[in-house]
Design a protein around this motif. Sequence first.
Motif, PDB file in Angstrom:
ATOM      1  N   SER A 426     -30.366 -20.020  37.643  1.00  0.00           N
ATOM      2  CA  SER A 426     -29.764 -19.008  38.515  1.00  0.00           C
ATOM      3  C   SER A 426     -30.748 -17.903  38.882  1.00  0.00           C
ATOM      4  O   SER A 426     -30.428 -17.049  39.713  1.00  0.00           O
ATOM      5  CB  SER A 426     -28.527 -18.390  37.838  1.00  0.00           C
ATOM      6  OG  SER A 426     -28.881 -17.765  36.613  1.00  0.00           O
ATOM      7  N   LEU A 427     -31.944 -17.907  38.315  1.00  0.00           N
ATOM      8  CA  LEU A 427     -32.956 -16.951  38.743  1.00  0.00           C
ATOM      9  C   LEU A 427     -33.301 -17.135  40.218  1.00  0.00           C
ATOM     10  O   LEU A 427     -33.705 -16.182  40.891  1.00  0.00           O
ATOM     11  CB  LEU A 427     -34.221 -17.092  37.888  1.00  0.00           C
ATOM     12  CG  LEU A 427     -34.119 -16.623  36.437  1.00  0.00           C
ATOM     13  CD1 LEU A 427     -35.390 -16.967  35.669  1.00  0.00           C
ATOM     14  CD2 LEU A 427     -33.840 -15.124  36.363  1.00  0.00           C
ATOM     15  N   PRO A 534     -29.099 -15.070  32.746  1.00  0.00           N
ATOM     16  CA  PRO A 534     -29.322 -16.175  33.690  1.00  0.00           C
ATOM     17  C   PRO A 534     -29.062 -17.522  33.024  1.00  0.00           C
ATOM     18  O   PRO A 534     -29.299 -17.693  31.820  1.00  0.00           O
ATOM     19  CB  PRO A 534     -30.793 -16.017  34.076  1.00  0.00           C
ATOM     20  CG  PRO A 534     -31.064 -14.554  33.884  1.00  0.00           C
ATOM     21  CD  PRO A 534     -30.257 -14.168  32.674  1.00  0.00           C
ATOM     22  N   THR A 535     -28.608 -18.461  33.801  1.00  0.00           N
ATOM     23  CA  THR A 535     -28.223 -19.769  33.263  1.00  0.00           C
ATOM     24  C   THR A 535     -28.999 -20.887  33.947  1.00  0.00           C
ATOM     25  O   THR A 535     -29.436 -20.765  35.092  1.00  0.00           O
ATOM     26  CB  THR A 535     -26.723 -20.019  33.475  1.00  0.00           C
ATOM     27  OG1 THR A 535     -26.413 -19.921  34.876  1.00  0.00           O
ATOM     28  CG2 THR A 535     -25.888 -19.003  32.712  1.00  0.00           C
ATOM     29  N   TRP A 536     -29.140 -21.992  33.211  1.00  0.00           N
ATOM     30  CA  TRP A 536     -29.714 -23.200  33.792  1.00  0.00           C
ATOM     31  C   TRP A 536     -28.637 -23.926  34.584  1.00  0.00           C
ATOM     32  O   TRP A 536     -27.458 -23.892  34.216  1.00  0.00           O
ATOM     33  CB  TRP A 536     -30.245 -24.127  32.691  1.00  0.00           C
ATOM     34  CG  TRP A 536     -31.407 -23.569  31.945  1.00  0.00           C
ATOM     35  CD1 TRP A 536     -31.395 -22.996  30.710  1.00  0.00           C
ATOM     36  CD2 TRP A 536     -32.765 -23.524  32.390  1.00  0.00           C
ATOM     37  NE1 TRP A 536     -32.658 -22.592  30.354  1.00  0.00           N
ATOM     38  CE2 TRP A 536     -33.518 -22.902  31.372  1.00  0.00           C
ATOM     39  CE3 TRP A 536     -33.422 -23.943  33.553  1.00  0.00           C
ATOM     40  CZ2 TRP A 536     -34.896 -22.704  31.475  1.00  0.00           C
ATOM     41  CZ3 TRP A 536     -34.788 -23.731  33.658  1.00  0.00           C
ATOM     42  CH2 TRP A 536     -35.514 -23.127  32.636  1.00  0.00           C
ATOM     43  N   ARG A 537     -29.029 -24.582  35.671  1.00  0.00           N
ATOM     44  CA  ARG A 537     -28.088 -25.418  36.406  1.00  0.00           C
ATOM     45  C   ARG A 537     -27.651 -26.581  35.509  1.00  0.00           C
ATOM     46  O   ARG A 537     -28.371 -26.998  34.598  1.00  0.00           O
ATOM     47  CB  ARG A 537     -28.738 -25.985  37.676  1.00  0.00           C
ATOM     48  CG  ARG A 537     -29.403 -24.966  38.585  1.00  0.00           C
ATOM     49  CD  ARG A 537     -28.418 -24.004  39.200  1.00  0.00           C
ATOM     50  NE  ARG A 537     -29.067 -23.196  40.243  1.00  0.00           N
ATOM     51  CZ  ARG A 537     -28.605 -22.065  40.713  1.00  0.00           C
ATOM     52  NH1 ARG A 537     -27.465 -21.557  40.230  1.00  0.00           N
ATOM     53  NH2 ARG A 537     -29.251 -21.415  41.663  1.00  0.00           N
ATOM     54  N   ASP A 538     -26.485 -27.104  35.794  1.00  0.00           N
ATOM     55  CA  ASP A 538     -25.976 -28.226  35.005  1.00  0.00           C
ATOM     56  C   ASP A 538     -26.891 -29.441  35.081  1.00  0.00           C
ATOM     57  O   ASP A 538     -26.899 -30.285  34.177  1.00  0.00           O
ATOM     58  CB  ASP A 538     -24.578 -28.614  35.483  1.00  0.00           C
ATOM     59  CG  ASP A 538     -23.531 -27.573  35.116  1.00  0.00           C
ATOM     60  OD1 ASP A 538     -23.797 -26.787  34.187  1.00  0.00           O
ATOM     61  OD2 ASP A 538     -22.466 -27.550  35.761  1.00  0.00           O
ATOM     62  N   THR A 539     -27.663 -29.551  36.171  1.00  0.00           N
ATOM     63  CA  THR A 539     -28.548 -30.696  36.354  1.00  0.00           C
ATOM     64  C   THR A 539     -29.910 -30.516  35.686  1.00  0.00           C
ATOM     65  O   THR A 539     -30.734 -31.432  35.703  1.00  0.00           O
ATOM     66  CB  THR A 539     -28.772 -30.956  37.857  1.00  0.00           C
ATOM     67  OG1 THR A 539     -29.249 -29.739  38.472  1.00  0.00           O
ATOM     68  CG2 THR A 539     -27.488 -31.391  38.534  1.00  0.00           C
ATOM     69  N   SER A 540     -30.163 -29.356  35.103  1.00  0.00           N
ATOM     70  CA  SER A 540     -31.479 -29.092  34.522  1.00  0.00           C
ATOM     71  C   SER A 540     -31.623 -29.742  33.151  1.00  0.00           C
ATOM     72  O   SER A 540     -30.719 -29.676  32.314  1.00  0.00           O
ATOM     73  CB  SER A 540     -31.723 -27.589  34.384  1.00  0.00           C
ATOM     74  OG  SER A 540     -32.918 -27.346  33.673  1.00  0.00           O
TER      75      SER A 540
END
Length: 554
Positions: A426-427, A534-540
Amino acid sequence: MFKSILLATAALVIALPATAKTPAANAPVISAARISQDIKVISADDFEGRGITTRAEQKTIDYLSKSFAAAGFQPGGDNGGWTQDVHLRQFVVSDPKLAFNLADGKTMDLHQGVEITVSTRGATSDVSFDKAPLVFVGYGVSAPERNWNDFKGPDGKDIDVRGKILVELINDPDFVEPQLMTFNGKAMTYYGRWTYKYEEAARRGAAGVLIIHDADAASYGWDTVRNSNIGSKFDIVRPDPSTASPKLESWISHETADALFKAAGQDLAALRVKARSRDFRAVDLNVTLSGSYKVAATEITTHNIIARLPGTERPDETILYTGHWDHLGICAPDAKDKICNGAVDNGTGVAALLEIARAFGKAPKPKRSIVMIAFTAEESGLLGSEYYANNPVYPLAKTVAGINMDALNVNGRTKDIVVEGVGQSSLDDLVKLYATEQHRTITPEPRPEAGGFFRSDHFPLVKRGVPMLVAGSGDDMVKGGVKAGEAFSKDYTDNRYHQPGDEWSAKWDLSGLVEDATLYYRIGSALANSTVWPTWRDTSEFKGARDKTAAERK
């Protein structure tokens, strides 16, 4: 997908403090003159290219620590000091004498820096080869999740490569034909990095690796390969270094590879095509390697430089700004200009660290802590950041996010911003938010096949789940457009990257660097004065590592 990104951006904006969304209220004074002066100092000849463990290291530590202190930061390293000890093993190769033994009884002599580069991180004493067999293993990739294995023999079973020399192509199989999408199309995966190829060879017990140089696939020319691989090599201290690296870590020029395969009765061009298929089988070249080189292995200590501005409300939560201070040192001892000064790489990133620290020092104190780290040994394989990621001074579970700065723009303002590894976290949304205020747009990486997301100090932290941003000026110049930007990039890669020509210039236009540094400050300041994580995308692929630490934050 587009809708989810919009919703994520909106959620972040709502969570950020009001001043973070008001440019006039949160605009730092970033000085091009101060940035230029800092670069000029640390890339001057008397810093001798900022080689680690040289006398230049202490000069760099002294200059940065005094500058951080003047900016209002505190020592943030070990035992209340400005540094973190980083324990490495140094490998120095000398007197290499190697040759290919051909099937017709002739030999092909190999000279350091001409036909071959000879280095090691897998041997602590002298190395010799007595007719070690050469095997071509395509791209040297073993990826079960992609149903890919370059180590199959004619019978479809894995060949035994113990004691053998592997000959491999750089990058990964999709580079030439991205439409295959066997890996990530044009975008390099970690399997394409030279670091992976050495690691996989060591796992299989190979004696060495010869990577065939290709300027397009590697994203740099032979001069860069030579300058980066004929000097000292470093690794973190390991009980048995051969478990992580083969005895011979080497590149050969494409001309040498052509001659080798021709002498072996093989068609290299045809084998390149076959290597792009899952049906590829390893090829015994009926050529051996003989010769020797001396290895001196010593344990050394170098230093990360760390400064901290404690937060007023949640000091245990950390926003990172990072960039490496080291460069290649005296890289061309026989040339008239012997020093790789590293003005752009990474004098620019270090100068940005100092200038952003000054901006935070003049602003109201942040709620979360700001930590600046100038990493050591990036040029030796991201080792300063790897050491920190294994031995964090500030817990990674409480490290909110970070921004890494490496080789920044010195050519003027751009209309666009490139985010390496875009779509990972999300950055990206914060970049879009503040870039829009600068009337700039986000564009895709121009060369995802170069693997930029795996090639700088953020990556050891990323692998452990810390969202890290690497973003900066694109090629669409305000003056001259894309054509001018691409010309600047090509000139730097061809003539200055890892070469003595990377020197400070009074002719630089630092207006684009100022905009980028302002963007980095705005993002870090917004996060430092909010409760956003901030969060990682589900696909990361890095989301799982972050999820495991979530409980430690509560």
